[in-house]
Design a protein around this motif. Structure first.
Motif, PDB file in Angstrom:
ATOM      1  N   ALA A 127       0.822  -1.208   0.000  1.00 38.67           N
ATOM      2  CA  ALA A 127       0.000   0.000   0.000  1.00 38.67           C
ATOM      3  C   ALA A 127       0.857   1.260   0.000  1.00 38.67           C
ATOM      4  O   ALA A 127       0.530   2.249  -0.669  1.00 38.67           O
ATOM      5  CB  ALA A 127      -0.919  -0.007   1.215  1.00 38.67           C
ATOM      6  N   THR A 128       1.963   1.245   0.729  1.00 38.62           N
ATOM      7  CA  THR A 128       2.839   2.417   0.794  1.00 38.62           C
ATOM      8  C   THR A 128       3.473   2.704  -0.561  1.00 38.62           C
ATOM      9  O   THR A 128       3.486   3.855  -1.037  1.00 38.62           O
ATOM     10  CB  THR A 128       3.935   2.187   1.847  1.00 38.62           C
ATOM     11  OG1 THR A 128       3.317   1.920   3.114  1.00 38.62           O
ATOM     12  CG2 THR A 128       4.833   3.400   1.970  1.00 38.62           C
ATOM     13  N   VAL A 129       3.993   1.673  -1.193  1.00 30.86           N
ATOM     14  CA  VAL A 129       4.632   1.858  -2.507  1.00 30.86           C
ATOM     15  C   VAL A 129       3.621   2.349  -3.535  1.00 30.86           C
ATOM     16  O   VAL A 129       3.904   3.255  -4.342  1.00 30.86           O
ATOM     17  CB  VAL A 129       5.279   0.532  -2.952  1.00 30.86           C
ATOM     18  CG1 VAL A 129       5.748   0.623  -4.402  1.00 30.86           C
ATOM     19  CG2 VAL A 129       6.449   0.184  -2.052  1.00 30.86           C
ATOM     20  N   THR A 130       2.413   1.787  -3.523  1.00 28.70           N
ATOM     21  CA  THR A 130       1.394   2.200  -4.492  1.00 28.70           C
ATOM     22  C   THR A 130       0.964   3.642  -4.268  1.00 28.70           C
ATOM     23  O   THR A 130       0.762   4.399  -5.236  1.00 28.70           O
ATOM     24  CB  THR A 130       0.181   1.267  -4.394  1.00 28.70           C
ATOM     25  OG1 THR A 130       0.600  -0.080  -4.540  1.00 28.70           O
ATOM     26  CG2 THR A 130      -0.830   1.584  -5.470  1.00 28.70           C
ATOM     27  N   ALA A 131       0.794   4.049  -3.015  1.00 25.68           N
ATOM     28  CA  ALA A 131       0.411   5.432  -2.739  1.00 25.68           C
ATOM     29  C   ALA A 131       1.487   6.406  -3.203  1.00 25.68           C
ATOM     30  O   ALA A 131       1.176   7.461  -3.777  1.00 25.68           O
ATOM     31  CB  ALA A 131       0.142   5.602  -1.246  1.00 25.68           C
ATOM     32  N   ALA A 132       2.754   6.071  -2.972  1.00 27.47           N
ATOM     33  CA  ALA A 132       3.840   6.948  -3.419  1.00 27.47           C
ATOM     34  C   ALA A 132       3.887   7.032  -4.944  1.00 27.47           C
ATOM     35  O   ALA A 132       4.046   8.127  -5.517  1.00 27.47           O
ATOM     36  CB  ALA A 132       5.172   6.438  -2.872  1.00 27.47           C
ATOM     37  N   ALA A 133       3.730   5.900  -5.633  1.00 25.99           N
ATOM     38  CA  ALA A 133       3.736   5.911  -7.096  1.00 25.99           C
ATOM     39  C   ALA A 133       2.546   6.688  -7.651  1.00 25.99           C
ATOM     40  O   ALA A 133       2.676   7.418  -8.650  1.00 25.99           O
ATOM     41  CB  ALA A 133       3.730   4.480  -7.623  1.00 25.99           C
ATOM     42  N   SER A 134       1.388   6.576  -7.013  1.00 29.55           N
ATOM     43  CA  SER A 134       0.213   7.317  -7.475  1.00 29.55           C
ATOM     44  C   SER A 134       0.382   8.821  -7.284  1.00 29.55           C
ATOM     45  O   SER A 134      -0.132   9.617  -8.075  1.00 29.55           O
ATOM     46  CB  SER A 134      -1.039   6.837  -6.729  1.00 29.55           C
ATOM     47  OG  SER A 134      -1.257   5.465  -6.943  1.00 29.55           O
ATOM     48  N   VAL A 167      -0.145  11.463   2.394  1.00 29.57           N
ATOM     49  CA  VAL A 167      -0.507  10.195   3.003  1.00 29.57           C
ATOM     50  C   VAL A 167       0.560   9.138   2.737  1.00 29.57           C
ATOM     51  O   VAL A 167       0.833   8.280   3.599  1.00 29.57           O
ATOM     52  CB  VAL A 167      -1.892   9.727   2.513  1.00 29.57           C
ATOM     53  CG1 VAL A 167      -1.835   9.209   1.084  1.00 29.57           C
ATOM     54  CG2 VAL A 167      -2.464   8.657   3.429  1.00 29.57           C
ATOM     55  N   ALA A 168       1.245   9.193   1.576  1.00 29.81           N
ATOM     56  CA  ALA A 168       2.329   8.252   1.315  1.00 29.81           C
ATOM     57  C   ALA A 168       3.490   8.475   2.277  1.00 29.81           C
ATOM     58  O   ALA A 168       4.092   7.514   2.783  1.00 29.81           O
ATOM     59  CB  ALA A 168       2.798   8.384  -0.129  1.00 29.81           C
ATOM     60  N   ALA A 169       3.817   9.746   2.556  1.00 34.24           N
ATOM     61  CA  ALA A 169       4.882  10.031   3.520  1.00 34.24           C
ATOM     62  C   ALA A 169       4.521   9.510   4.910  1.00 34.24           C
ATOM     63  O   ALA A 169       5.370   8.951   5.624  1.00 34.24           O
ATOM     64  CB  ALA A 169       5.144  11.538   3.565  1.00 34.24           C
ATOM     65  N   ALA A 170       3.260   9.671   5.300  1.00 34.08           N
ATOM     66  CA  ALA A 170       2.832   9.153   6.601  1.00 34.08           C
ATOM     67  C   ALA A 170       2.945   7.630   6.646  1.00 34.08           C
ATOM     68  O   ALA A 170       3.355   7.057   7.670  1.00 34.08           O
ATOM     69  CB  ALA A 170       1.398   9.594   6.882  1.00 34.08           C
ATOM     70  N   LEU A 171       2.625   6.954   5.557  1.00 33.43           N
ATOM     71  CA  LEU A 171       2.738   5.495   5.523  1.00 33.43           C
ATOM     72  C   LEU A 171       4.192   5.048   5.592  1.00 33.43           C
ATOM     73  O   LEU A 171       4.510   4.033   6.232  1.00 33.43           O
ATOM     74  CB  LEU A 171       2.079   4.949   4.258  1.00 33.43           C
ATOM     75  CG  LEU A 171       0.554   5.043   4.178  1.00 33.43           C
ATOM     76  CD1 LEU A 171       0.067   4.507   2.839  1.00 33.43           C
ATOM     77  CD2 LEU A 171      -0.099   4.274   5.310  1.00 33.43           C
TER      78      LEU A 171
END
Length: 540
Positions: free
Chosen positions: A364-371, A452-456
């Motif tokens: 989930a973290t990698v996907t949020a950062a890529a998005s 939200v990616a940074a928080a994850l």
């Protein structure tokens, strides 16, 4: 004159006979047509009945496979599917009362108020419902039946309140339905080890239950939407009442071994009283899985409202699709991700559930950062899909961790605390999504997902560091195993000493009870040391 009369009489007689013959022919033709129609209707009815029996048979074979029919897992799966279908019907019936017809700015305020109020039932659930369920473990079937029957009565009350818009009845009843739904989920999750077949692991069993629940909810939702348009939300709620009452009767008919003794006797003959679980004493392994799932829930709650208001504000457009189509795409992606997560969880066997939880958070973290970097409509659909997948498979693995690590006497209390924490995390993510959606401009999407990616990333690194420290500390402990005594082997508590926070004092001279986390993680979802599987249902 006589001859003419006779001829006329013979002509009339022939005409009458011809008319009678024609009538008999018509009657025979009509009777034949009726018989043909009846045979066709009967054939169609028999075909429909055969198709229905075929579907029921196929479903029964899936739910009762691998010994699930003997242990009661199959019946529990069917009961939970009915429970999820009823919840979906209630959700769809009440969906139009929230904010979809309001202006965007007014809708934000309504949603924020709704999110804050949703924390109330879970604040009540954690300290009260869990210990009550632990206290009456011998009546779990009746507790589950009570939650279903009570929801049926509340649906009838809400149906009467929708027409006159009676908020004093509608809103408390909706909150009560939410609390009772979570109470059912807590009791059902605590029951799983008692119906676990020997050939199925906890993660797989939880996944099988979740898969059928998601499918039933997905089938019930469009039906409820169509019935709401055709007959009205009040009649949908009345029909849901019938479903809940029938499910309540089915809960009473679960196998008797679903119930467990209320109190266990200690070695000194005293009764073991259930402890109240808090955030501080759920144990390190369970706490690690809860933290990872909480981070995933923050992402899920964030995406639901952030992407929704991106669409409503016009900051997420693609291919000229209307607003409703975009929302349907995002919701469909999240639902498909949940189904995929349940399906994958049912396939992974022998994998430690702690590892599954961390892998889900990392994905989930990698996907949020890529998005956030490559933001577009399809990136939003992709992150919604992965978030649904991670939330489902992570929660199933967390349930397996709690079912394995926490003792029977406090398992419902622990599930109550876990559900409360996860709901609060989801609400926190939703509120963050509302605030970040206020950012105006085309950069709203990348900025929000970047935050939200940074928080994850921070949460994932923190969890991994704590896990590494915990494993290092455990590896550095040298267990002082005494030699066997003449009286026989020492009990398990002397080999795996209890942690101070897990000691249970049941009276003077009571022995400390080791926490179940003392087991090595390599035996997380399979046979324990000694080649046995103590969570296997003895009734199977």
């Amino acid at each position: 004159m006589g001859d003419g009369w006779n001829r006329a009489r013979r002509s009339l007689s022939r005409a009458a006979r011809a008319t009678a013959d024609a009538g008999r022919g018509t009657f025979r033709a009509g009777r034949t047509a009726v018989r043909t129609t009846a045979r066709a209707g009967g054939g169609a009815a028999k075909g429909t009945a055969r198709a229905g029996r075929g579907v029921r048979g196929a479903t029964r074979r899936l739910t009762h496979a691998q010994g699930a029919d003997r242990t009661g897992l199959g019946r529990l799966i069917e009961l939970t599917a009915a429970h999820s279908a009823g919840d979906a019907l209630v959700t769809v019936a009440l969906a139009g009362t929230l904010f979809f017809g309001l202006p965007v700015d007014q809708a934000r305020g309504q949603v924020a108020l709704y999110l804050l109020i949703t924390m109330v039932p879970f604040a009540v659930l954690a300290p009260f419902v869990g210990p009550v369920l632990d206290r009456f473990r011998s009546g779990r079937r009746y507790i589950m039946a009570g939650t279903l029957l009570a929801r049926g009565l509340l649906c009838w009350a809400m149906a009467a309140a929708i027409g006159p818009a009676d908020g004093l009845t509608l809103f408390p009843a909706a909150l009560a339905v939410l609390v009772l739904s979570k109470a059912y989920n807590v009791s059902r999750a605590a029951t799983m080890p008692s119906v676990l077949p020997a050939d199925i692991g906890l993660v797989t069993a939880n996944a099988r239950v979740a898969l059928f629940a998601l499918v039933s909810a997905g089938l019930a939702a469009p039906v409820a939407a169509g019935l709401t348009v055709w007959a009205g939300a009040d009649w949908v709620l009345r029909g849901t009442m019938v479903l809940f009452i029938a499910a309540g009767v089915g809960a009473v008919r679960l196998p008797r071994h679903v119930d467990a003794p209320d109190l266990e006797e200690t070695e000194e003959g005293g009764a073991a009283r259930p402890r109240w679980r808090t955030v501080l004493n759920i144990g390190p392994v369970v706490a690690e899985a809860v933290r990872a799932n909480a981070a995933i829930r923050v992402l899920s709650g964030f995406l639901v409202l952030f992407l929704l208001f991106l669409v409503k504000d016009g900051n997420l457009r693609g291919s000229g699709l209307p607003e409703e189509a975009l929302i349907a795409m995002l919701a469909g992606a999240a639902g498909a991700g949940g189904l995929l997560g349940a399906a994958v969880a049912s396939w992974v066997r022998g994998r430690p559930p702690q590892v599954i939880v961390l892998v889900a958070l990392g994905l989930a973290t990698v996907t949020a950062a890529a998005s956030a970097i490559f933001f577009s409509l399809w990136a939003a659909v992709g992150v919604a899909l992965v978030a649904g997948f991670a939330q489902e498979i992570g929660k199933l693995a967390l349930d397996a961790v709690v079912q394995r690590e926490i003792g029977e006497e406090v398992r419902s209390s622990t599930f109550g605390v876990v559900e409360a924490l996860l709901q609060i995390a989801w609400v926190a993510g939703g509120l963050a999504g509302l605030l970040l959606s206020l950012w105006s401009g085309r950069s709203t999407g990348p900025v929000g997902l970047g935050v939200v990616a940074a928080a994850l990333v921070v949460a994932l690194v923190w969890i991994l560091l704590r896990r590494r420290r915990r494993l290092r500390d455990r590896a550095g402990v040298v267990l002082d195993v005494p030699p066997p005594s003449p009286a026989g082997p020492k009990p398990f508590t002397d080999v795996y000493p209890a942690r101070t926070e897990d000691v249970r004092a049941d009276g003077p001279g009571a022995r400390p009870e080791p926490h179940r986390e003392s087991y090595p993680e390599s035996h997380s979802d399979g046979p324990r040391p000694g080649g046995t599987k103590p969570l296997t249902n003895p009734h199977g």
